[in-house]
Design a protein around this motif. Structure first.
Motif, PDB file in Angstrom:
ATOM      1  N   GLY A 111      -6.879   2.343   4.152  1.00  0.00           N
ATOM      2  CA  GLY A 111      -5.692   2.731   4.910  1.00  0.00           C
ATOM      3  C   GLY A 111      -5.953   2.753   6.398  1.00  0.00           C
ATOM      4  N   GLU A 112      -7.121   3.283   6.779  1.00  0.00           N
ATOM      5  CA  GLU A 112      -7.449   3.317   8.216  1.00  0.00           C
ATOM      6  C   GLU A 112      -7.722   1.922   8.763  1.00  0.00           C
ATOM      7  N   LEU A 116      -3.406  -3.818  11.374  1.00  0.00           N
ATOM      8  CA  LEU A 116      -2.026  -4.282  11.180  1.00  0.00           C
ATOM      9  C   LEU A 116      -0.980  -3.312  11.715  1.00  0.00           C
ATOM     10  N   GLY A 117      -1.392  -2.075  11.998  1.00  0.00           N
ATOM     11  CA  GLY A 117      -0.412  -1.075  12.419  1.00  0.00           C
ATOM     12  C   GLY A 117       0.371  -0.578  11.208  1.00  0.00           C
ATOM     13  N   VAL A 163       2.992 -11.050   7.268  1.00  0.00           N
ATOM     14  CA  VAL A 163       1.557 -10.831   7.084  1.00  0.00           C
ATOM     15  C   VAL A 163       1.270 -10.876   5.588  1.00  0.00           C
ATOM     16  N   HIS A 164       0.316 -11.708   5.205  1.00  0.00           N
ATOM     17  CA  HIS A 164      -0.021 -11.859   3.781  1.00  0.00           C
ATOM     18  C   HIS A 164      -1.337 -11.143   3.508  1.00  0.00           C
ATOM     19  N   VAL A 165      -1.298 -10.190   2.572  1.00  0.00           N
ATOM     20  CA  VAL A 165      -2.505  -9.468   2.163  1.00  0.00           C
ATOM     21  C   VAL A 165      -2.928 -10.016   0.811  1.00  0.00           C
ATOM     22  N   VAL A 166      -4.084 -10.650   0.772  1.00  0.00           N
ATOM     23  CA  VAL A 166      -4.579 -11.258  -0.468  1.00  0.00           C
ATOM     24  C   VAL A 166      -5.672 -10.373  -1.040  1.00  0.00           C
ATOM     25  N   HIS A 169       4.439  -2.649   2.921  1.00  0.00           N
ATOM     26  CA  HIS A 169       4.402  -3.045   4.332  1.00  0.00           C
ATOM     27  C   HIS A 169       4.305  -4.557   4.551  1.00  0.00           C
ATOM     28  N   TRP A 170       3.560  -5.239   3.641  1.00  0.00           N
ATOM     29  CA  TRP A 170       3.283  -6.661   3.892  1.00  0.00           C
ATOM     30  C   TRP A 170       3.501  -7.445   2.596  1.00  0.00           C
TER      31      TRP A 170
END
Ligand SMILES: COc1ccc(Cn2ccc3ccc(-c4cc(N)[nH]n4)cc32)cc1
Length: 234
Positions: free
Chosen positions: A67-68, A74-75, A82-85, A129-130
């Motif tokens: 998370g941090e 990414l804020g 934004v793609h998180v894989v 978020h993403w």
């Protein structure tokens, strides 16, 4: 295209500075950043794991460091571009179509887990978020997400315009649409005869029509034998 890798083994991604991807980085086509997840720990032992709730073997990756890291990279504002894989054994199979789609992304963050995986709330939070993609490299078990992230990276980045010297080669590859989704035909180069093995005569004929026909036949036969699941009309 910016690629970020969150991992406890950032050195895995040093290889991305070599060869084609290295050139893409030098040419500014791709921007690569590997981050040690322990950067976002605050205890003396830089702990990233804990025992699984509900019991069971092994350890699970704590949500806080992830998370941090998200906050810093990414804020907190949602951004579907934004793609998180997240490579995972329980993901949907990573296929050429996924590589093609992700090759258009401006930003991809690979979350490389270890141990028995990442606390699922990290995936839940990221999904709010993403654009999150939980992807499996194949039906076999790795020790972590890094190797899968490297393979996915190569499959994705090689499709980005300007990365491959000869983009025409993309269309003749296995799984490409131009190849009708079939396996690639056998390839040969000089010498014409090597240790008693000759290049198929048709390839030395200079008859482009015959060569194209032979290659189509080889692709279909190879696909029939090795990957009948790829054949649509049978
Ligand atoms: C519950 O079963 C397991 C749970 C975790 C693990 C180890 N491990 C930890 C993070 C991680 C990320 C990806 C992969 C992976 C992906 C593919 N295609 N195979 N293996 C493996 C991963 C092994 C097995």
């Amino acid at each position: 295209m910016r690629l970020d890798y969150l991992t406890i083994f950032p050195e895995f991604f040093d290889v991305l500075g070599i060869s084609l991807l290295g050139k893409a980085v030098d040419n500014g086509i791709v921007d690569i950043h590997a981050h040690d997840l322990r950067t976002w720990t605050h205890d003396r032992h830089r702990t990233v794991d804990d025992t699984p709730c509900g019991g069971g073997a092994g350890m699970v990756m704590k949500p806080d460091p992830w998370g941090e890291a998200f906050d810093d990279l990414l804020g907190a504002d949602p951004d579907p571009s934004v793609h998180v894989v997240i490579p995972t054994p329980s993901g949907t199979p990573f296929r050429q179509d996924d590589a093609a789609q992700l090759s258009h992304a401006d930003r991809i963050v690979f979350c490389c887990g270890r141990y028995e995986g990442i606390d699922h709330r990290v995936i839940d939070y990221a999904s709010e978020h993403w654009s999150v993609h939980e992807l499996s490299l194949g039906d076999y078990v790795l020790n972590g997400g890094e190797v899968a992230a490297l393979a996915m990276t190569e499959a994705i980045v090689r499709l980005v315009p300007g990365v491959l010297g000869n983009p025409e080669s993309l269309s003749e590859e296995s799984y490409s649409q131009d190849q009708e989704g079939l396996l690639e035909y056998p390839v040969y180069t000089r010498p014409a005869s090597w240790r008693g093995w000759d290049v198929p005569e048709v390839l030395m004929s200079g008859h482009h029509g015959h060569i194209a026909q032979w290659r189509r036949e080889q692709s279909r036969e190879l696909t029939r034998r090795r990957r009948p699941d790829l054949l649509t009309d049978e």
